[in-house]
Design a protein around this motif. Structure first.
Motif, short mmCIF file in Angstrom:
data_model
loop_
_atom_site.label_atom_id
_atom_site.label_comp_id
_atom_site.label_asym_id
_atom_site.label_seq_id
_atom_site.Cartn_x
_atom_site.Cartn_y
_atom_site.Cartn_z
N ALA A 270 0.82 -1.23 0.00
CA ALA A 270 0.00 0.00 0.00
C ALA A 270 0.84 1.27 0.00
N CYS A 271 2.17 1.13 0.24
CA CYS A 271 3.02 2.33 0.24
C CYS A 271 3.38 2.76 -1.17
N VAL A 272 3.18 1.88 -2.14
CA VAL A 272 3.61 2.21 -3.51
C VAL A 272 2.64 3.18 -4.13
N VAL A 273 3.12 4.37 -4.45
CA VAL A 273 2.30 5.34 -5.20
C VAL A 273 3.06 5.84 -6.42
N ARG A 274 4.39 5.59 -6.49
CA ARG A 274 5.24 6.11 -7.56
C ARG A 274 5.27 7.64 -7.49
N GLY A 275 6.35 8.24 -8.01
CA GLY A 275 6.57 9.66 -7.79
C GLY A 275 6.11 10.57 -8.91
N LEU A 276 5.39 10.03 -9.88
CA LEU A 276 4.95 10.87 -11.00
C LEU A 276 3.53 11.35 -10.75
N ALA A 277 3.28 12.62 -10.98
CA ALA A 277 2.01 13.25 -10.59
C ALA A 277 0.82 12.64 -11.30
N TYR A 278 1.01 12.13 -12.54
CA TYR A 278 -0.16 11.86 -13.37
C TYR A 278 -0.81 10.48 -13.15
N TYR A 279 -0.24 9.64 -12.29
CA TYR A 279 -0.87 8.34 -12.10
C TYR A 279 -2.22 8.48 -11.40
#
Ligand SMILES: OCc1cccc(Br)n1
Length: 405
Positions: free
Chosen positions: A246-255
């Protein structure tokens, strides 16, 4: 370069096996294509400048915005779903003192027009197919999977407006790299209330999809998407690669939805690859939104992993098959004819172009990794033969010219 050609060859072969079309885009783009306001590292490190026409331009830091621009340009003429891939050089401007590269190559695969997680499942299949091709197993590497809809759910419950969504994700992406207090501080700076901060930290500490389901309910989009994705992973046969995190969000704004990142289970390296769903990017670029999913796979971390695992092939020698060598200048035209005949037969041939001694020629054969040395001598040539030496078996035989291939 031999190592890069080998690696890109696998990237390209994988994309082909999945039926993807190759695209390319300019490495230099208008700066505004990348100037998002979510505080991402990728935009703070933009390699940007004014050109001679006083235009603000940038060396691309990633391929996705260029990909989206090209899709927009296709307009209605583009048959959907579109499945495109590219391997492109990307740049960032970092202080060199950190000894990190300012450029790398990134393999991207993207699907436009598929709104279901079938697209994410297909891309994860491509990633695991690549890993298997180069000898990496699910014991070496895992792929963390989550969904940004999880955070979306939490922010909505706490009445946080959608503008904060991307910047909150950029902060949450650092959750395993920064101390909790720093994360809380950065979230508060974004105007996130204390109870919403608690909600975000609680949601991102979920260990299983079942726990998540207990927290936000079985009807939550994130829960339904993730359950379906894991079911598809079983069908493809790569379920053992996936880890819900659940910590994975990735660092790119557009996801906007499912996100994922490949990691080495030994925990020694940075993320190997990453990607996710970004259904709002075309709208952000002034076009009409289409569902989009993709990943980026850089050429730096994978090389470290392959070397650590002893999976990197030996590129110390070339991969020439035959070395053709005339024993005397009078046989040079004959050597050219023999080289042409072998090349026409599909062999890779290194033809010695200067008047060299046999000792040098065999040293050269060693350097280029030749399998055979084809020697032309006066007597043999008179009899219509060439001397073929197999460097593995050391066997040496005379072969009729017409039979040589
Ligand atoms: O992975 C981020 C990134 C972007 C551009 C260039 C390099 Br090196 N690295």
């Amino acid at each position: 370069m031999r190592q890069r050609s080998w690696l890109f060859g696998h990237f390209r072969e994988c994309a082909k096996v999945f039926g993807f079309d190759e695209f390319d885009a300019p490495v230099l783009e208008s700066e505004e294509l990348f100037t998002r306001k979510a505080g991402e590292e990728i935009t703070t490190q933009l390699y940007n400048f004014s050109d001679k026409g006083d235009r603000r331009v940038a060396l691309r830091p990633e391929l996705t915005p260029s990909f989206a621009r090209l899709i927009l340009q296709q307009g209605k003429s583009l048959a959907l779903p579109a499945k495109w891939f590219a391997i492109g050089q990307c740049w960032r401007y970092e202080r060199m003192t950190r000894g990190r590269r300012r450029e790398h190559y990134q393999w991207n695969m993207d699907i436009v027009g598929v709104s279901g997680v079938e697209a994410e499942a297909e891309l994860l299949a491509a990633i695991t197919t690549f890993f298997k091709r180069v000898g990496v197993t699910s014991a070496d590497v895992g792929i963390k999977v989550s969904s940004r809809k999880l955070l979306q759910e939490v922010l909505t419950r706490f009445g946080i407006d959608s503008e904060s969504f991307a910047p909150v994700c950029v902060v949450v992406d650092k959750i395993e790299k920064l101390p909790r207090e720093k994360i809380e501080e950065e979230l508060r700076e974004l105007g996130v209330s204390d109870e919403a901060v608690e909600g975000i930290l609680a949601a991102t500490s979920m260990r299983t999809v079942e726990e998540l389901e207990a927290l936000i309910g079985p009807d939550a989009e994130a829960v339904k998407d993730l359950k379906k994705l894991f079911e598809y992973a079983d069908a493809y046969g790569y379920r053992d690669w996936l880890v819900f995190d659940a910590c994975v969000v990735r660092g790119l704004a557009y996801y906007t939805g499912i996100v994922f990142e490949g990691f080495d289970r030994a925990g020694e390296l940075r993320a190997i690859c990453g990607g996710g769903r970004y259904d709002m990017l075309l709208g952000a670029l002034g076009g009409e939104n289409q569902p989009m999913v993709g990943f980026g796979f850089g050429d730096a971390v994978i090389v470290e992993l392959l070397k650590d695992k002893g999976l990197m092939p030996d590129f110390s020698k070339g991969d020439v098959q035959d070395l053709v060598f005339p024993l005397g200048e009078s046989l040079r035209p004959a050597a050219m004819r023999v080289a042409a005949q072998l090349r026409d037969a599909g062999r890779t041939v290194d033809l010695i172009l200067e008047d060299k001694k046999a000792k040098w020629a065999f040293k050269q054969a060693e350097r280029v990794g030749a399998q055979r040395v084809i020697l032309l001598g006066e007597k043999e040539w008179e009899a219509g033969n060439v001397r073929v030496k197999d460097l593995a078996s050391r066997e040496e035989v005379d072969v009729k010219l017409e039979d040589l291939k």
